[in-house]
Scaffold this motif. Sequence first.
Motif, PDB file in Angstrom:
ATOM      1  N   ALA A 261     -91.374  22.458   7.128  1.00  0.00           N
ATOM      2  CA  ALA A 261     -92.022  21.986   5.907  1.00  0.00           C
ATOM      3  C   ALA A 261     -91.015  21.927   4.759  1.00  0.00           C
ATOM      4  O   ALA A 261     -90.066  22.704   4.697  1.00  0.00           O
TER       5      ALA A 261
ATOM      6  N   VAL B 136     -94.489  18.580   0.773  1.00  0.00           N
ATOM      7  CA  VAL B 136     -95.827  19.168   0.623  1.00  0.00           C
ATOM      8  C   VAL B 136     -96.449  18.702  -0.687  1.00  0.00           C
ATOM      9  O   VAL B 136     -97.634  18.350  -0.746  1.00  0.00           O
TER      10      VAL B 136
ATOM     11  N   ASP C  38     -95.909  19.304   6.891  1.00  0.00           N
ATOM     12  CA  ASP C  38     -96.157  19.449   5.454  1.00  0.00           C
ATOM     13  C   ASP C  38     -97.656  19.456   5.155  1.00  0.00           C
ATOM     14  O   ASP C  38     -98.137  20.250   4.340  1.00  0.00           O
TER      15      ASP C  38
ATOM     16  N   GLU D 167     -99.873  20.412   7.173  1.00  0.00           N
ATOM     17  CA  GLU D 167    -100.419  21.654   7.729  1.00  0.00           C
ATOM     18  C   GLU D 167    -100.383  22.778   6.694  1.00  0.00           C
ATOM     19  O   GLU D 167    -101.286  23.619   6.654  1.00  0.00           O
ATOM     20  N   VAL D 168     -99.358  22.805   5.847  1.00  0.00           N
ATOM     21  CA  VAL D 168     -99.299  23.812   4.787  1.00  0.00           C
ATOM     22  C   VAL D 168    -100.528  23.704   3.891  1.00  0.00           C
ATOM     23  O   VAL D 168    -101.194  24.707   3.585  1.00  0.00           O
TER      24      VAL D 168
ATOM     25  N   GLN E 150    -103.687  24.894   5.625  1.00  0.00           N
ATOM     26  CA  GLN E 150    -103.801  26.346   5.693  1.00  0.00           C
ATOM     27  C   GLN E 150    -104.303  26.919   4.376  1.00  0.00           C
ATOM     28  O   GLN E 150    -105.174  27.793   4.353  1.00  0.00           O
ATOM     29  N   VAL E 151    -103.750  26.442   3.251  1.00  0.00           N
ATOM     30  CA  VAL E 151    -104.175  26.953   1.948  1.00  0.00           C
ATOM     31  C   VAL E 151    -105.610  26.526   1.654  1.00  0.00           C
ATOM     32  O   VAL E 151    -106.382  27.269   1.043  1.00  0.00           O
TER      33      VAL E 151
ATOM     34  N   VAL F 260    -100.959  32.820   1.719  1.00  0.00           N
ATOM     35  CA  VAL F 260    -100.906  31.711   2.666  1.00  0.00           C
ATOM     36  C   VAL F 260     -99.641  30.889   2.468  1.00  0.00           C
ATOM     37  O   VAL F 260     -98.950  30.529   3.430  1.00  0.00           O
ATOM     38  N   PHE F 261     -99.309  30.576   1.207  1.00  0.00           N
ATOM     39  CA  PHE F 261     -98.090  29.814   0.941  1.00  0.00           C
ATOM     40  C   PHE F 261     -96.862  30.555   1.491  1.00  0.00           C
ATOM     41  O   PHE F 261     -96.006  29.956   2.154  1.00  0.00           O
TER      42      PHE F 261
ATOM     43  N   HIS G 262     -96.563  32.711   3.823  1.00  0.00           N
ATOM     44  CA  HIS G 262     -96.529  32.850   5.280  1.00  0.00           C
ATOM     45  C   HIS G 262     -96.758  31.516   6.005  1.00  0.00           C
ATOM     46  O   HIS G 262     -96.950  31.481   7.203  1.00  0.00           O
ATOM     47  N   SER G 263     -96.720  30.435   5.264  1.00  0.00           N
ATOM     48  CA  SER G 263     -96.846  29.097   5.838  1.00  0.00           C
ATOM     49  C   SER G 263     -95.470  28.592   6.251  1.00  0.00           C
ATOM     50  O   SER G 263     -94.453  29.235   5.958  1.00  0.00           O
ATOM     51  N   PRO G 264     -95.386  27.422   6.892  1.00  0.00           N
ATOM     52  CA  PRO G 264     -94.073  26.862   7.234  1.00  0.00           C
ATOM     53  C   PRO G 264     -93.199  26.580   6.009  1.00  0.00           C
ATOM     54  O   PRO G 264     -91.985  26.443   6.142  1.00  0.00           O
TER      55      PRO G 264
END
Length: 280
Positions: A18, A23, A37, A39-40, A43-44, A212-213, A215-217
């Motif tokens: 990412a 993003v 991107d 996917e980030v 997730q959030v 989340v941010f 621990h995201s890609p």
Amino acid sequence: MTDERRVPPPVGVDPSRASIARVYDAALGGKDNYEIDREVLAQVAKVAPEVNDLARSNRKFLVRACRFLATKGGITQFLDCGSGLPTAENTHQIVQRVDQGNRVVYVDNDPVVISHGKALLVENDRTHFADADIFTPADVLGNDVVREHIDFTEPLALLQVGTLHHYTPDNGAELMKEYVDALPSGSYVAIAHFFNPETDELAQLAQRMEDVFLHSPMGSGRFRTADEIRAFFPGLELMPPNPEKPGDLELCDLWWPTGPTLRPLNQVERCIVGAVGRKP
């Protein structure tokens, strides 16, 4: 969205990792991003469905702040750190609409942004692009392109809009002090930043989005407190965000809005602030 099966990424771009710029582009509905991107954001969105409003609020602040700086502030040169991949209303379009002679230097080191930045070099001779790490002030301030097109003996605007929350090693105050110390008197600094309001209602939401941010890609996205964000303006006079308030931070959507607010801000829109400071 870009069809990754048919459109190869630019040289140096890893579509499996990412990118902050991509993003942000995805959040604004752009096409220069990949599945990783998006996917980030997905997730959030599980903890904050309105996550894309962070990017929209950030963008609206940039437009109004740049317009203020080019008109009321009398600034003619702009150093935009972390230019990103906006779909419309780039800094140079905003300020050169006020005066075609205004100079803009974008700074970024993302390969996709660099590709787009090179295209800007053809657009007009008052817009330039510097390949440098915005989190290493010495590299930016000493960059040949920056030094050629930004006159550090005259007031300028330094923009860190939607960037500093991706600086995670520490609170970032020393980083900004290095930039501010290099600015001449009469210069301005504009910052927009993810915000932890420290209220019972919103602090937990800000923390969940941050978790989340981080621990995201993408791996970055700090939601700092008001005092932590104020520390990014060392020795600067913060501009009043509207006629009723003294100089301070303000929610991005409420910083000198162009008209009345016709609906309450949602919780996500209340988790990003902006401010403009002037160096005496």
